[in-house]
Design a protein around this motif. Sequence first.
Motif, PDB file in Angstrom:
ATOM      1  N   ASP A  73       0.810  -1.222   0.000  1.00  0.00           N
ATOM      2  CA  ASP A  73       0.000   0.000   0.000  1.00  0.00           C
ATOM      3  C   ASP A  73       0.840   1.267   0.000  1.00  0.00           C
ATOM      4  N   GLY A  74       2.093   1.144   0.424  1.00  0.00           N
ATOM      5  CA  GLY A  74       2.917   2.334   0.524  1.00  0.00           C
ATOM      6  C   GLY A  74       4.369   1.992   0.704  1.00  0.00           C
ATOM      7  N   ILE A  75       5.149   3.060   0.813  1.00  0.00           N
ATOM      8  CA  ILE A  75       6.589   2.917   0.959  1.00  0.00           C
ATOM      9  C   ILE A  75       7.085   3.884   2.029  1.00  0.00           C
ATOM     10  N   HIS A  76       8.032   3.399   2.803  1.00  0.00           N
ATOM     11  CA  HIS A  76       8.628   4.181   3.876  1.00  0.00           C
ATOM     12  C   HIS A  76      10.107   4.330   3.558  1.00  0.00           C
ATOM     13  N   PHE A  77      10.550   5.574   3.365  1.00  0.00           N
ATOM     14  CA  PHE A  77      11.937   5.827   3.002  1.00  0.00           C
ATOM     15  C   PHE A  77      12.782   6.186   4.214  1.00  0.00           C
ATOM     16  N   SER A  78      13.922   5.540   4.329  1.00  0.00           N
ATOM     17  CA  SER A  78      14.923   5.937   5.317  1.00  0.00           C
ATOM     18  C   SER A  78      15.357   7.359   5.003  1.00  0.00           C
ATOM     19  N   SER A  79      15.930   8.037   5.973  1.00  0.00           N
ATOM     20  CA  SER A  79      16.277   9.451   5.787  1.00  0.00           C
ATOM     21  C   SER A  79      17.238   9.681   4.619  1.00  0.00           C
ATOM     22  N   ASN A  80      18.112   8.737   4.315  1.00  0.00           N
ATOM     23  CA  ASN A  80      19.035   8.920   3.196  1.00  0.00           C
ATOM     24  C   ASN A  80      18.406   8.603   1.841  1.00  0.00           C
ATOM     25  N   PHE A  81      17.130   8.222   1.831  1.00  0.00           N
ATOM     26  CA  PHE A  81      16.412   7.959   0.580  1.00  0.00           C
ATOM     27  C   PHE A  81      15.208   8.890   0.381  1.00  0.00           C
ATOM     28  N   LYS A  94       3.238   7.565   0.986  1.00  0.00           N
ATOM     29  CA  LYS A  94       4.656   7.926   1.032  1.00  0.00           C
ATOM     30  C   LYS A  94       5.020   8.439   2.419  1.00  0.00           C
ATOM     31  N   ILE A  95       5.947   7.727   3.070  1.00  0.00           N
ATOM     32  CA  ILE A  95       6.402   8.100   4.404  1.00  0.00           C
ATOM     33  C   ILE A  95       7.910   8.301   4.369  1.00  0.00           C
ATOM     34  N   ALA A  96       8.383   9.344   5.042  1.00  0.00           N
ATOM     35  CA  ALA A  96       9.816   9.618   5.141  1.00  0.00           C
ATOM     36  C   ALA A  96      10.242   9.593   6.599  1.00  0.00           C
ATOM     37  N   SER A  97      11.357   8.923   6.870  1.00  0.00           N
ATOM     38  CA  SER A  97      11.957   8.962   8.202  1.00  0.00           C
ATOM     39  C   SER A  97      12.718  10.258   8.350  1.00  0.00           C
ATOM     40  N   THR A  98      12.440  10.997   9.402  1.00  0.00           N
ATOM     41  CA  THR A  98      13.156  12.252   9.641  1.00  0.00           C
ATOM     42  C   THR A  98      13.653  12.308  11.075  1.00  0.00           C
ATOM     43  N   HIS A  99      14.749  13.063  11.237  1.00  0.00           N
ATOM     44  CA  HIS A  99      15.376  13.190  12.552  1.00  0.00           C
ATOM     45  C   HIS A  99      15.775  14.629  12.853  1.00  0.00           C
ATOM     46  N   ASN A 100      15.563  15.524  11.884  1.00  0.00           N
ATOM     47  CA  ASN A 100      15.962  16.924  12.057  1.00  0.00           C
ATOM     48  C   ASN A 100      15.183  17.803  11.078  1.00  0.00           C
ATOM     49  N   ILE A 101      15.351  19.109  11.222  1.00  0.00           N
ATOM     50  CA  ILE A 101      14.615  20.068  10.390  1.00  0.00           C
ATOM     51  C   ILE A 101      14.951  19.907   8.917  1.00  0.00           C
ATOM     52  N   LYS A 102      16.226  19.718   8.585  1.00  0.00           N
ATOM     53  CA  LYS A 102      16.621  19.563   7.185  1.00  0.00           C
ATOM     54  C   LYS A 102      15.873  18.407   6.525  1.00  0.00           C
ATOM     55  N   GLU A 103      15.783  17.272   7.207  1.00  0.00           N
ATOM     56  CA  GLU A 103      15.082  16.121   6.636  1.00  0.00           C
ATOM     57  C   GLU A 103      13.577  16.379   6.519  1.00  0.00           C
ATOM     58  N   ILE A 104      13.009  17.089   7.476  1.00  0.00           N
ATOM     59  CA  ILE A 104      11.586  17.449   7.371  1.00  0.00           C
ATOM     60  C   ILE A 104      11.362  18.349   6.164  1.00  0.00           C
ATOM     61  N   GLU A 105      12.246  19.305   5.956  1.00  0.00           N
ATOM     62  CA  GLU A 105      12.128  20.191   4.797  1.00  0.00           C
ATOM     63  C   GLU A 105      12.243  19.425   3.480  1.00  0.00           C
ATOM     64  N   LEU A 106      13.135  18.429   3.424  1.00  0.00           N
ATOM     65  CA  LEU A 106      13.238  17.587   2.229  1.00  0.00           C
ATOM     66  C   LEU A 106      11.943  16.801   2.004  1.00  0.00           C
ATOM     67  N   ASP A 113       3.507  12.054   2.339  1.00  0.00           N
ATOM     68  CA  ASP A 113       2.165  12.056   2.943  1.00  0.00           C
ATOM     69  C   ASP A 113       2.277  12.075   4.462  1.00  0.00           C
ATOM     70  N   PHE A 114       3.297  11.384   4.964  1.00  0.00           N
ATOM     71  CA  PHE A 114       3.572  11.288   6.391  1.00  0.00           C
ATOM     72  C   PHE A 114       5.076  11.365   6.590  1.00  0.00           C
ATOM     73  N   ILE A 115       5.478  11.783   7.774  1.00  0.00           N
ATOM     74  CA  ILE A 115       6.863  11.621   8.198  1.00  0.00           C
ATOM     75  C   ILE A 115       6.843  10.919   9.548  1.00  0.00           C
ATOM     76  N   THR A 116       7.888  10.147   9.793  1.00  0.00           N
ATOM     77  CA  THR A 116       8.140   9.728  11.163  1.00  0.00           C
ATOM     78  C   THR A 116       9.221  10.667  11.672  1.00  0.00           C
ATOM     79  N   PHE A 117       9.124  11.040  12.923  1.00  0.00           N
ATOM     80  CA  PHE A 117      10.131  11.885  13.552  1.00  0.00           C
ATOM     81  C   PHE A 117      10.642  11.125  14.761  1.00  0.00           C
TER      82      PHE A 117
END
Length: 180
Positions: A73-81, A94-106, A113-117
């Motif tokens: 149903d979807g894909i979860h990308f590590s922060s380097n992807f 579409k989900i992105a793993s984020t750990h900082n502001i720069k990654e959230i901005e990307l 659609d979603f981010i994990t923080f």
Amino acid sequence: MIKYAISDPKFYSNLDYAFNNFIRLKEANMLLFRDKSSNNYNSIAQEFIKFRSNNRKFLLQNNINLACKLGFDGIHFSSNFIHLLKDTPSNLIKIASTHNIKEIELANQYGADFITFSPIFATPNKGEPKGLEALKEAVKISKAKVIALGGIMSAEQICAVMKCGVAGFASIRYFTVSRY
């Protein structure tokens, strides 16, 4: 509320065992197949998707082609992807793993659609916890819905992250019998 279970490679020798031992799996409405070390990722993913049900979304980590081929149903990308969000078909979550502001901005730039923080709370091998104040800031700057991740193992922690305005939480340990 999103309840996002993340698979644990220590169960992969027997997926039936893994699904039977996710004691809180019935609570999850999203489930990620994540494995950063397996030599047979594709075949395990193929077995994993067989457990799909109508009441939960199944996501795959980092591999767009395999997610499409197997019907995830979807894909979860590590922060380097995160940059691969732009190449993801619109029918996939579409989900992105984020750990900082720069990654959230990307993630904002590439249309997540979603981010994990993460990590919000202490969790093995994941660095210094970000804490609830950083989570509140992530919610403010993210265009995507935020899912709190990292060290979430109790109802009290779930309540604490929900008060920060997140869409839900993700965890490995909350959903499994094994509490590490």
